[in-house]
Design a protein around this motif. Structure first.
Motif, PDB file in Angstrom:
ATOM      1  N   ASN A 173      43.214  20.835 103.898  1.00  0.00           N
ATOM      2  CA  ASN A 173      42.410  21.049 102.695  1.00  0.00           C
ATOM      3  C   ASN A 173      40.919  20.841 102.952  1.00  0.00           C
ATOM      4  O   ASN A 173      40.085  21.557 102.393  1.00  0.00           O
ATOM      5  CB  ASN A 173      42.904  20.171 101.555  1.00  0.00           C
ATOM      6  N   ILE A 174      40.589  19.884 103.800  1.00  0.00           N
ATOM      7  CA  ILE A 174      39.186  19.668 104.180  1.00  0.00           C
ATOM      8  C   ILE A 174      38.648  20.909 104.885  1.00  0.00           C
ATOM      9  O   ILE A 174      37.542  21.376 104.599  1.00  0.00           O
ATOM     10  CB  ILE A 174      39.042  18.404 105.060  1.00  0.00           C
ATOM     11  N   GLU A 175      39.446  21.470 105.779  1.00  0.00           N
ATOM     12  CA  GLU A 175      39.025  22.677 106.504  1.00  0.00           C
ATOM     13  C   GLU A 175      38.883  23.872 105.558  1.00  0.00           C
ATOM     14  O   GLU A 175      37.943  24.663 105.677  1.00  0.00           O
ATOM     15  CB  GLU A 175      40.001  23.005 107.637  1.00  0.00           C
ATOM     16  N   LYS A 176      39.792  23.989 104.597  1.00  0.00           N
ATOM     17  CA  LYS A 176      39.702  25.095 103.638  1.00  0.00           C
ATOM     18  C   LYS A 176      38.439  24.976 102.782  1.00  0.00           C
ATOM     19  O   LYS A 176      37.800  25.987 102.471  1.00  0.00           O
ATOM     20  CB  LYS A 176      40.959  25.180 102.780  1.00  0.00           C
ATOM     21  N   LEU A 177      38.068  23.764 102.417  1.00  0.00           N
ATOM     22  CA  LEU A 177      36.821  23.577 101.678  1.00  0.00           C
ATOM     23  C   LEU A 177      35.611  23.963 102.536  1.00  0.00           C
ATOM     24  O   LEU A 177      34.647  24.561 102.036  1.00  0.00           O
ATOM     25  CB  LEU A 177      36.689  22.131 101.194  1.00  0.00           C
ATOM     26  N   ALA A 178      35.665  23.651 103.818  1.00  0.00           N
ATOM     27  CA  ALA A 178      34.580  24.032 104.723  1.00  0.00           C
ATOM     28  C   ALA A 178      34.491  25.562 104.836  1.00  0.00           C
ATOM     29  O   ALA A 178      33.389  26.120 104.901  1.00  0.00           O
ATOM     30  CB  ALA A 178      34.781  23.386 106.093  1.00  0.00           C
ATOM     31  N   ILE A 179      35.629  26.232 104.828  1.00  0.00           N
ATOM     32  CA  ILE A 179      35.636  27.699 104.868  1.00  0.00           C
ATOM     33  C   ILE A 179      35.059  28.259 103.571  1.00  0.00           C
ATOM     34  O   ILE A 179      34.281  29.231 103.591  1.00  0.00           O
ATOM     35  CB  ILE A 179      37.055  28.224 105.150  1.00  0.00           C
ATOM     36  N   LEU A 180      35.384  27.648 102.437  1.00  0.00           N
ATOM     37  CA  LEU A 180      34.791  28.087 101.168  1.00  0.00           C
ATOM     38  C   LEU A 180      33.273  27.916 101.192  1.00  0.00           C
ATOM     39  O   LEU A 180      32.547  28.757 100.643  1.00  0.00           O
ATOM     40  CB  LEU A 180      35.403  27.329  99.996  1.00  0.00           C
ATOM     41  N   ASP A 181      32.786  26.863 101.826  1.00  0.00           N
ATOM     42  CA  ASP A 181      31.341  26.691 101.985  1.00  0.00           C
ATOM     43  C   ASP A 181      30.751  27.823 102.823  1.00  0.00           C
ATOM     44  O   ASP A 181      29.667  28.327 102.516  1.00  0.00           O
ATOM     45  CB  ASP A 181      31.019  25.344 102.642  1.00  0.00           C
ATOM     46  N   LEU A 182      31.441  28.222 103.883  1.00  0.00           N
ATOM     47  CA  LEU A 182      30.985  29.342 104.713  1.00  0.00           C
ATOM     48  C   LEU A 182      30.877  30.614 103.875  1.00  0.00           C
ATOM     49  O   LEU A 182      29.884  31.343 103.954  1.00  0.00           O
ATOM     50  CB  LEU A 182      31.936  29.558 105.893  1.00  0.00           C
ATOM     51  N   LEU A 183      31.881  30.877 103.044  1.00  0.00           N
ATOM     52  CA  LEU A 183      31.858  32.070 102.197  1.00  0.00           C
ATOM     53  C   LEU A 183      30.684  32.013 101.215  1.00  0.00           C
ATOM     54  O   LEU A 183      30.018  33.021 100.977  1.00  0.00           O
ATOM     55  CB  LEU A 183      33.172  32.218 101.436  1.00  0.00           C
ATOM     56  N   ALA A 184      30.427  30.851 100.643  1.00  0.00           N
ATOM     57  CA  ALA A 184      29.298  30.702  99.719  1.00  0.00           C
ATOM     58  C   ALA A 184      27.970  30.895 100.452  1.00  0.00           C
ATOM     59  O   ALA A 184      27.059  31.558  99.937  1.00  0.00           O
ATOM     60  CB  ALA A 184      29.350  29.326  99.051  1.00  0.00           C
ATOM     61  N   GLN A 185      27.858  30.336 101.648  1.00  0.00           N
ATOM     62  CA  GLN A 185      26.633  30.513 102.434  1.00  0.00           C
ATOM     63  C   GLN A 185      26.404  31.984 102.757  1.00  0.00           C
ATOM     64  O   GLN A 185      25.267  32.473 102.712  1.00  0.00           O
ATOM     65  CB  GLN A 185      26.701  29.699 103.725  1.00  0.00           C
ATOM     66  N   TYR A 191      42.933  31.907 102.974  1.00  0.00           N
ATOM     67  CA  TYR A 191      42.774  31.714 104.419  1.00  0.00           C
ATOM     68  C   TYR A 191      43.890  30.841 104.975  1.00  0.00           C
ATOM     69  O   TYR A 191      44.331  29.904 104.329  1.00  0.00           O
ATOM     70  CB  TYR A 191      41.402  31.095 104.722  1.00  0.00           C
ATOM     71  N   THR A 192      44.294  31.192 106.195  1.00  0.00           N
ATOM     72  CA  THR A 192      45.306  30.435 106.923  1.00  0.00           C
ATOM     73  C   THR A 192      44.649  29.847 108.162  1.00  0.00           C
ATOM     74  O   THR A 192      44.043  30.582 108.960  1.00  0.00           O
ATOM     75  CB  THR A 192      46.484  31.340 107.333  1.00  0.00           C
ATOM     76  N   ILE A 193      44.788  28.564 108.325  1.00  0.00           N
ATOM     77  CA  ILE A 193      44.187  27.861 109.450  1.00  0.00           C
ATOM     78  C   ILE A 193      45.231  27.698 110.540  1.00  0.00           C
ATOM     79  O   ILE A 193      46.393  27.381 110.266  1.00  0.00           O
ATOM     80  CB  ILE A 193      43.645  26.494 108.995  1.00  0.00           C
ATOM     81  N   SER A 194      44.821  27.900 111.782  1.00  0.00           N
ATOM     82  CA  SER A 194      45.731  27.753 112.916  1.00  0.00           C
ATOM     83  C   SER A 194      46.210  26.306 113.017  1.00  0.00           C
ATOM     84  O   SER A 194      45.581  25.387 112.489  1.00  0.00           O
ATOM     85  CB  SER A 194      45.047  28.171 114.218  1.00  0.00           C
ATOM     86  N   SER A 195      47.310  26.101 113.716  1.00  0.00           N
ATOM     87  CA  SER A 195      47.891  24.759 113.823  1.00  0.00           C
ATOM     88  C   SER A 195      46.960  23.775 114.531  1.00  0.00           C
ATOM     89  O   SER A 195      46.985  22.584 114.236  1.00  0.00           O
ATOM     90  CB  SER A 195      49.234  24.821 114.544  1.00  0.00           C
ATOM     91  N   ASP A 196      46.087  24.275 115.441  1.00  0.00           N
ATOM     92  CA  ASP A 196      45.149  23.371 116.105  1.00  0.00           C
ATOM     93  C   ASP A 196      43.855  23.178 115.310  1.00  0.00           C
ATOM     94  O   ASP A 196      42.982  22.408 115.706  1.00  0.00           O
ATOM     95  CB  ASP A 196      44.844  23.844 117.529  1.00  0.00           C
ATOM     96  N   GLY A 197      43.702  23.886 114.181  1.00  0.00           N
ATOM     97  CA  GLY A 197      42.540  23.717 113.319  1.00  0.00           C
ATOM     98  C   GLY A 197      41.257  24.317 113.856  1.00  0.00           C
ATOM     99  O   GLY A 197      40.176  24.033 113.340  1.00  0.00           O
ATOM    100  N   GLN A 198      41.359  25.186 114.874  1.00  0.00           N
ATOM    101  CA  GLN A 198      40.154  25.729 115.507  1.00  0.00           C
ATOM    102  C   GLN A 198      39.887  27.198 115.180  1.00  0.00           C
ATOM    103  O   GLN A 198      38.864  27.741 115.586  1.00  0.00           O
ATOM    104  CB  GLN A 198      40.239  25.539 117.026  1.00  0.00           C
ATOM    105  N   SER A 199      40.806  27.835 114.468  1.00  0.00           N
ATOM    106  CA  SER A 199      40.596  29.228 114.066  1.00  0.00           C
ATOM    107  C   SER A 199      41.306  29.452 112.732  1.00  0.00           C
ATOM    108  O   SER A 199      42.144  28.661 112.319  1.00  0.00           O
ATOM    109  CB  SER A 199      41.108  30.200 115.139  1.00  0.00           C
ATOM    110  N   ALA A 200      40.922  30.545 112.091  1.00  0.00           N
ATOM    111  CA  ALA A 200      41.530  30.873 110.804  1.00  0.00           C
ATOM    112  C   ALA A 200      41.412  32.381 110.578  1.00  0.00           C
ATOM    113  O   ALA A 200      40.537  33.042 111.144  1.00  0.00           O
ATOM    114  CB  ALA A 200      40.837  30.125 109.670  1.00  0.00           C
TER     115      ALA A 200
END
Length: 166
Positions: free
Chosen positions: A7-19, A76-85
């Motif tokens: 969920n933390i990573e998904k929020l960071a991705i939402l920030d990327l979309l807003a930026q 968005y779907t985040i990879s199991s290692d958290g390094q790609s989506a």
């Protein structure tokens, strides 16, 4: 990766979309290009604009349109290692014209993201305009004579800066 971290990573991705939206709408070409990897790609049809310098040039041209982007329904779907989506979002692009607000494009973004130095970046962002279901070859983008000139500015930019997707 546990659910909290996901969920933390998904929020960071939402920030990327807003930026992405805010830098484009505020004509910040440097900021917008920095949201892509060094060799990041923005794709449309059979062309791509690749690399931060060409992406920066594209946004400078795009800024002439005075558009506003509305992005919604991010999934968005985040990879199991958290390094790609990977993911998708719907987009609506509008412009203020002397004839009122006009829709420039309604479509979808398909994204490949990568995490570099703890920051999410676009590795590839593909824009696809929605068309007419009954006439897929009809160019909805240039159908409105009030916005055709604006669209042609973008099409010319794609011809100038784009390269074929191989």
């Amino acid at each position: 990766m546990d659910n909290l971290q996901k969920n933390i990573e998904k929020l960071a991705i939402l920030d990327l979309l807003a930026q992405y939206t805010l830098t484009a709408d505020n004509h910040d070409a440097e900021g917008w290009a920095s949201l892509f990897t060094e060799n990041g790609r923005f794709e449309n049809g059979n062309l791509m604009i690749r690399g931060r310098e060409k992406l920066r040039q594209y946004l400078i041209i795009h800024s002439q349109l005075g558009t506003r982007h509305i992005t919604s329904s991010p999934l968005y779907t985040i990879s199991s290692d958290g390094q790609s989506a990977t993911g998708k979002a719907t987009t609506l692009v509008i412009a203020a014209t002397r004839h009122g607000y006009r829709t420039i494009m309604a479509g979808q973004y398909d994204d490949k993201l990568i995490k570099i130095n703890n920051n999410w970046l676009f590795q590839c962002r593909r824009a696809e305009a929605f068309g007419l279901p009954e006439a897929p070859d009809f160019s909805v983008l240039t159908a409105d004579h009030h916005t055709k000139k604006l669209i042609n500015i973008l099409l010319d930019a794609w011809d100038k800066l784009g390269e074929p997707i191989v």
